[in-house]
Design an enzyme around this catalytic site. Structure first.
Site, PDB file in Angstrom:
ATOM      1  N   LYS A   1       0.982  -1.262  -0.063  1.00 42.46           N
ATOM      2  CA  LYS A   1      -0.150   0.017  -0.074  1.00 42.46           C
ATOM      3  C   LYS A   1       0.911   1.113  -0.125  1.00 42.46           C
ATOM      4  O   LYS A   1       1.761   1.389   0.662  1.00 42.46           O
ATOM      5  CB  LYS A   1      -0.758  -0.018   1.387  1.00 42.46           C
TER       6      LYS A   1
ATOM      7  N   GLN B   1       7.081   3.787   3.739  1.00 45.98           N
ATOM      8  CA  GLN B   1       5.861   3.484   3.898  1.00 45.98           C
ATOM      9  C   GLN B   1       5.893   2.138   4.507  1.00 45.98           C
ATOM     10  O   GLN B   1       4.718   1.942   5.346  1.00 45.98           O
ATOM     11  CB  GLN B   1       5.485   3.244   2.523  1.00 45.98           C
TER      12      GLN B   1
ATOM     13  N   LYS C   1       5.687   3.401   8.331  1.00 45.31           N
ATOM     14  CA  LYS C   1       4.485   4.222   8.423  1.00 45.31           C
ATOM     15  C   LYS C   1       3.127   3.395   8.655  1.00 45.31           C
ATOM     16  O   LYS C   1       2.282   3.501   9.303  1.00 45.31           O
ATOM     17  CB  LYS C   1       4.385   5.019   7.320  1.00 45.31           C
TER      18      LYS C   1
ATOM     19  N   LYS D   1       5.311   1.747  -3.309  1.00 47.10           N
ATOM     20  CA  LYS D   1       5.291   3.173  -3.828  1.00 47.10           C
ATOM     21  C   LYS D   1       5.636   3.128  -5.453  1.00 47.10           C
ATOM     22  O   LYS D   1       6.313   2.269  -5.688  1.00 47.10           O
ATOM     23  CB  LYS D   1       6.335   3.922  -2.984  1.00 47.10           C
TER      24      LYS D   1
ATOM     25  N   GLY E   1      -2.847   8.456  -4.456  1.00 50.27           N
ATOM     26  CA  GLY E   1      -2.174   9.373  -4.773  1.00 50.27           C
ATOM     27  C   GLY E   1      -0.908   9.614  -4.136  1.00 50.27           C
ATOM     28  O   GLY E   1      -0.493   9.404  -2.934  1.00 50.27           O
ATOM     29  N   ASP E   2      -0.219  10.805  -4.402  1.00 48.10           N
ATOM     30  CA  ASP E   2       0.823  11.464  -3.918  1.00 48.10           C
ATOM     31  C   ASP E   2       1.261  12.806  -4.738  1.00 48.10           C
ATOM     32  O   ASP E   2       0.135  13.020  -5.424  1.00 48.10           O
ATOM     33  CB  ASP E   2       2.296  10.541  -4.072  1.00 48.10           C
TER      34      ASP E   2
ATOM     35  N   ASN F   1      -2.669  19.035  -1.827  1.00 46.92           N
ATOM     36  CA  ASN F   1      -3.386  18.300  -0.883  1.00 46.92           C
ATOM     37  C   ASN F   1      -3.062  18.233   0.620  1.00 46.92           C
ATOM     38  O   ASN F   1      -4.178  18.794   1.488  1.00 46.92           O
ATOM     39  CB  ASN F   1      -3.587  16.813  -1.231  1.00 46.92           C
TER      40      ASN F   1
ATOM     41  N   SER G   1      -6.826   5.743   3.744  1.00 47.61           N
ATOM     42  CA  SER G   1      -7.011   4.799   2.500  1.00 47.61           C
ATOM     43  C   SER G   1      -7.386   3.492   3.120  1.00 47.61           C
ATOM     44  O   SER G   1      -8.153   2.679   2.210  1.00 47.61           O
ATOM     45  CB  SER G   1      -5.588   4.600   2.022  1.00 47.61           C
TER      46      SER G   1
HETATM   47  P1  NDP Z   1       0.579  17.718  -4.228  1.00 45.89           P
HETATM   48  O1  NDP Z   1       0.874  17.354  -5.538  1.00 45.89           O
HETATM   49  O2  NDP Z   1      -1.041  17.768  -4.105  1.00 45.89           O
HETATM   50  O3  NDP Z   1       1.134  19.145  -3.675  1.00 45.89           O
HETATM   51  C1  NDP Z   1       2.569  19.286  -3.818  1.00 45.89           C
HETATM   52  C2  NDP Z   1       2.886  20.541  -3.321  1.00 45.89           C
HETATM   53  O4  NDP Z   1       4.343  20.634  -3.084  1.00 45.89           O
HETATM   54  C3  NDP Z   1       2.661  21.571  -4.392  1.00 45.89           C
HETATM   55  O5  NDP Z   1       2.404  22.876  -3.683  1.00 45.89           O
HETATM   56  C4  NDP Z   1       3.735  21.656  -5.169  1.00 45.89           C
HETATM   57  O6  NDP Z   1       4.100  22.911  -5.806  1.00 45.89           O
HETATM   58  C5  NDP Z   1       4.989  21.575  -4.396  1.00 45.89           C
HETATM   59  N1  NDP Z   1       6.054  20.963  -4.461  1.00 45.89           N
HETATM   60  C6  NDP Z   1       6.227  19.646  -5.106  1.00 45.89           C
HETATM   61  N2  NDP Z   1       7.489  19.335  -5.576  1.00 45.89           N
HETATM   62  C7  NDP Z   1       8.116  20.492  -5.076  1.00 45.89           C
HETATM   63  C8  NDP Z   1       9.622  20.930  -5.280  1.00 45.89           C
HETATM   64  N3  NDP Z   1      10.328  19.928  -5.717  1.00 45.89           N
HETATM   65  N4  NDP Z   1       9.732  22.003  -4.656  1.00 45.89           N
HETATM   66  C9  NDP Z   1       9.111  22.836  -4.334  1.00 45.89           C
HETATM   67  N5  NDP Z   1       7.554  22.660  -4.343  1.00 45.89           N
HETATM   68  C10 NDP Z   1       7.363  21.587  -4.569  1.00 45.89           C
HETATM   69  O7  NDP Z   1       1.251  16.554  -3.420  1.00 45.89           O
HETATM   70  P2  NDP Z   1       0.584  16.314  -1.953  1.00 45.89           P
HETATM   71  O8  NDP Z   1       0.242  17.608  -0.988  1.00 45.89           O
HETATM   72  O9  NDP Z   1      -0.113  15.010  -2.041  1.00 45.89           O
HETATM   73  O10 NDP Z   1       2.044  15.732  -1.067  1.00 45.89           O
HETATM   74  C11 NDP Z   1       2.961  16.500  -0.402  1.00 45.89           C
HETATM   75  C12 NDP Z   1       3.811  15.768   0.260  1.00 45.89           C
HETATM   76  O11 NDP Z   1       3.001  15.185   1.288  1.00 45.89           O
HETATM   77  C13 NDP Z   1       4.864  15.019  -0.482  1.00 45.89           C
HETATM   78  O12 NDP Z   1       5.932  14.734   0.301  1.00 45.89           O
HETATM   79  C14 NDP Z   1       4.094  13.514  -0.268  1.00 45.89           C
HETATM   80  O13 NDP Z   1       4.740  12.397  -0.622  1.00 45.89           O
HETATM   81  C15 NDP Z   1       3.769  13.750   1.444  1.00 45.89           C
HETATM   82  N6  NDP Z   1       2.298  13.045   1.482  1.00 45.89           N
HETATM   83  C16 NDP Z   1       1.334  12.779   0.731  1.00 45.89           C
HETATM   84  C17 NDP Z   1       0.187  12.220   1.200  1.00 45.89           C
HETATM   85  C18 NDP Z   1      -1.260  12.185   0.431  1.00 45.89           C
HETATM   86  O14 NDP Z   1      -2.245  11.484   1.014  1.00 45.89           O
HETATM   87  N7  NDP Z   1      -1.364  12.848  -0.614  1.00 45.89           N
HETATM   88  C19 NDP Z   1       0.162  11.362   2.334  1.00 45.89           C
HETATM   89  C20 NDP Z   1       1.264  11.402   3.008  1.00 45.89           C
HETATM   90  C21 NDP Z   1       2.526  12.114   2.733  1.00 45.89           C
HETATM   91  P3  NDP Z   1       3.314  22.999  -7.492  1.00 45.89           P
HETATM   92  O15 NDP Z   1       1.792  23.519  -7.014  1.00 45.89           O
HETATM   93  O16 NDP Z   1       4.197  24.162  -8.040  1.00 45.89           O
HETATM   94  O17 NDP Z   1       3.657  21.943  -8.042  1.00 45.89           O
HETATM   95  O1  2IT Z   2       2.795   9.039   1.467  1.00 45.92           O
HETATM   96  C1  2IT Z   2       1.819   8.343   1.673  1.00 45.92           C
HETATM   97  O2  2IT Z   2       1.376   7.805   2.691  1.00 45.92           O
HETATM   98  C2  2IT Z   2       0.732   8.521   0.543  1.00 45.92           C
HETATM   99  N1  2IT Z   2       0.986   9.269  -0.460  1.00 45.92           N
HETATM  100  C3  2IT Z   2      -0.632   8.146   0.888  1.00 45.92           C
HETATM  101  C4  2IT Z   2      -0.652   6.288   0.528  1.00 45.92           C
HETATM  102  C5  2IT Z   2      -1.884   5.807   0.424  1.00 45.92           C
HETATM  103  O3  2IT Z   2      -1.703   4.743   0.261  1.00 45.92           O
HETATM  104  O4  2IT Z   2      -2.893   6.426   0.890  1.00 45.92           O
END
Ligand code: NDP
Ligand code: 2IT
Length: 451
Positions: free
Chosen positions: A90, A111, A114, A126, A165-166, A240, A383
């Site tokens: 997952k 992961q 976590k 992943k 997603g990520d 997100n 999830s």
């Molecule tokens: P999104 O794609 O929704 O948003 C990512 C954000 O970070 C955007 O604002 C993006 O900018 C910015 N960003 C991405 N890469 C860079 C970079 N190299 N330099 C500067 N800014 C950057 O992703 P999420 O919000 O889902 O994910 C954010 C973090 O949280 C990641 O590390 C992800 O692995 C982690 N995460 C996500 C989970 C989830 O459920 N979605 C769960 C647990 C962890 P721009 O808008 O310009 O692209």
């Molecule tokens: O980094 C993370 O934990 C995620 N992007 C969410 C993974 C998931 O399976 O919901």
């Protein structure tokens, strides 16, 4: 035991050259594990560390697609199935031009622990691609997702591997991939999470990572008789995780004043306008520079104007910092600046946002720290709640999912804290989370024999 860990790390570096992000994640975990490995020789006896550093399998594939101009393009797709010792693989899918095997492996490795910490039956995996969704039309995104799923579909299943997603993969991309899976297999199953609410998604999954991150921070603060209420908070990212971190901070009466994207950051001393932020990012997918146009009071700092080697978000004084964008976005200079300005808590919404030397500085200077694999586990935990609803053909109310999420975040805090006490390092949540996450997986591997 010193040699056991050092040798495992050396062997990994030798066998997987150039995977710097993966080594960083491995170093962080192995350093924390030393007290456990010293206390119990069985983990060395069963060679658990060497075994867990090698994924069960890593799948790398070509993703060909046709752009709007009719040109044939190709990207690289990845799915690393790291460990299914405690449940089906997952973990999310990341679409970003920086994606390579090292990044997918660091994310997959994190992961495993976590997912174990959540207390739920989910293994670690992943995937993703170096595809850049920026500037692509909806048709291009769809054709890419369809091609990606044509190959990925061979390796996933509701009891095998369930991606989500990520970065760069949200509801739209999950929809395109789900539709393709259904067409290929003629099966309506929960093979992805983060699905739309009309077709198998769970209420509160969209909000879960950000909400969970703030719940985790609140647990840390409640434990010392404090709370987030009334506190100024800085947040990086505007995707997100960042958006729903900001929303929950408002609900708990804190004051979030920053957000950022890959082009720059916003400092709004009056508090981030959440409705405006959602319109810019979720509806129009625009740059944050639009925020400053709509709110002349807010300050927009483009990335070119950041102090050299620093992230300008962390130059804004705050009580708590929520890095919620990407890996290594908070370094030693950043944490020194935060500390000088009175920051008391760093809570990691993103995966591995703090560099190793920044973490060491936090520990030396007693800055409270919510490590990523604990603080951002609310997303994957929810999830799993989506998987439960799909398997039992039920749909739960928002409040039911949110209550479960809150309980899971408390469980993760309590488990990490109790484990830090057990190893005589009370309050070291990094050590507690790593040991607790690892121990459940390692003991399961021992039970299941040499496989
Ligand atoms: P999104 O794609 O929704 O948003 C990512 C954000 O970070 C955007 O604002 C993006 O900018 C910015 N960003 C991405 N890469 C860079 C970079 N190299 N330099 C500067 N800014 C950057 O992703 P999420 O919000 O889902 O994910 C954010 C973090 O949280 C990641 O590390 C992800 O692995 C982690 N995460 C996500 C989970 C989830 O459920 N979605 C769960 C647990 C962890 P721009 O808008 O310009 O692209
Ligand atoms: O980094 C993370 O934990 C995620 N992007 C969410 C993974 C998931 O399976 O919901």
């Amino acid at each position: 035991m010193e040699n056991y860990v050092e040798n495992a790390l050396k062997a990994t570096i030798h066998s997987t050259p150039g995977q710097t992000e993966f080594y960083q994640a491995v170093k962080e975990v192995l350093t924390s594990l030393k007290p456990l490995l010293d206390a119990d020789p069985k983990y060395a006896h069963y060679n658990i560390v060497e075994r867990i550093l090698i994924p069960d399998r890593q799948i790398i594939f070509r993703v060909p697609w046709i752009d709007d101009a009719g040109k044939i393009r190709s990207n690289i797709g990845y799915r690393v199935q790291f460990s299914n010792a405690i449940g089906p693989y997952k973990g999310g899918l990341r679409f970003h031009p920086s994606v390579n095997l090292s990044i997918i492996k660091f994310l997959g490795f994190e992961q495993i622990f976590k997912n174990s910490l959540t207390g739920l039956a989910i293994g670690g995996g992943k995937g993703g691609s170096d595809f850049d969704p920026k500037g692509k039309s909806e048709g291009e995104i769809m054709r890419f997702c369809q091609s990606f799923m044509i190959e990925l579909s061979k390796y996933i299943g509701e009891t095998i591997d369930v991606p989500a997603g990520d970065i760069g993969v949200g509801g739209r991309e999950i929809g395109f991939m789900y539709g393709t899976y259904k067409r290929l297999t003629n099966r309506y199953e929960g093979i992805l999470t983060g699905k739309g609410l009309n077709w198998g998604g769970s209420l509160a999954r969209t909000e879960a990572t950000g909400f969970g991150s703030v719940y985790f921070a609140e647990n840390i603060l409640n434990n010392i008789g404090d709370s987030i209420k009334g506190k100024t908070c800085t947040i990086s990212g505007s995707g997100n995780v960042a958006i729903y971190t900001i929303q929950k901070l408002y609900e708990l009466e804190a004051k979030p004043v920053t957000c950022s994207d890959s082009h720059g950051m916003i400092y709004d001393k009056n508090g981030i306008d959440l409705t405006l932020l959602k319109t810019i990012k979720e509806v129009h997918r625009q740059s944050l520079s639009e925020y400053a146009k709509a709110k002349p009071d807010a300050q927009y700092i483009p990335i070119e104007a950041y102090p050299k080697g620093m992230n300008a978000v962390w130059s804004i004084p705050c009580f708590a910092a929520f890095p919620s964008a990407t890996q290594n976005e908070l370094n030693l200079e950043d944490i020194k600046t935060l500390h000088k300005n009175g920051c008391r808590l760093v809570n990691e919404g993103a995966n591995m946002p703090s560099t190793l030397d920044a973490i060491a500085y936090m520990q030396e200077n007693k800055i409270l720290f919510g490590p990523a694999k604990a603080a951002n586990a609310g997303g994957v935990a929810t999830s799993q709640l989506e998987m439960s609803q799909n398997a039992s053909m039920q749909k739960w109310h928002f409040a039911k999912v949110d209550t479960k999420l809150r309980d899971i975040m408390k469980h993760i805090f309590d488990l990490s804290y109790a484990t830090s006490q057990e190893f005589n390092d009370e309050g070291n949540l990094l050590l507690g989370a790593n040991i607790a996450g690892f121990r459940k997986v390692a003991d399961s591997m021992i039970d299941q024999g040499v496989v």
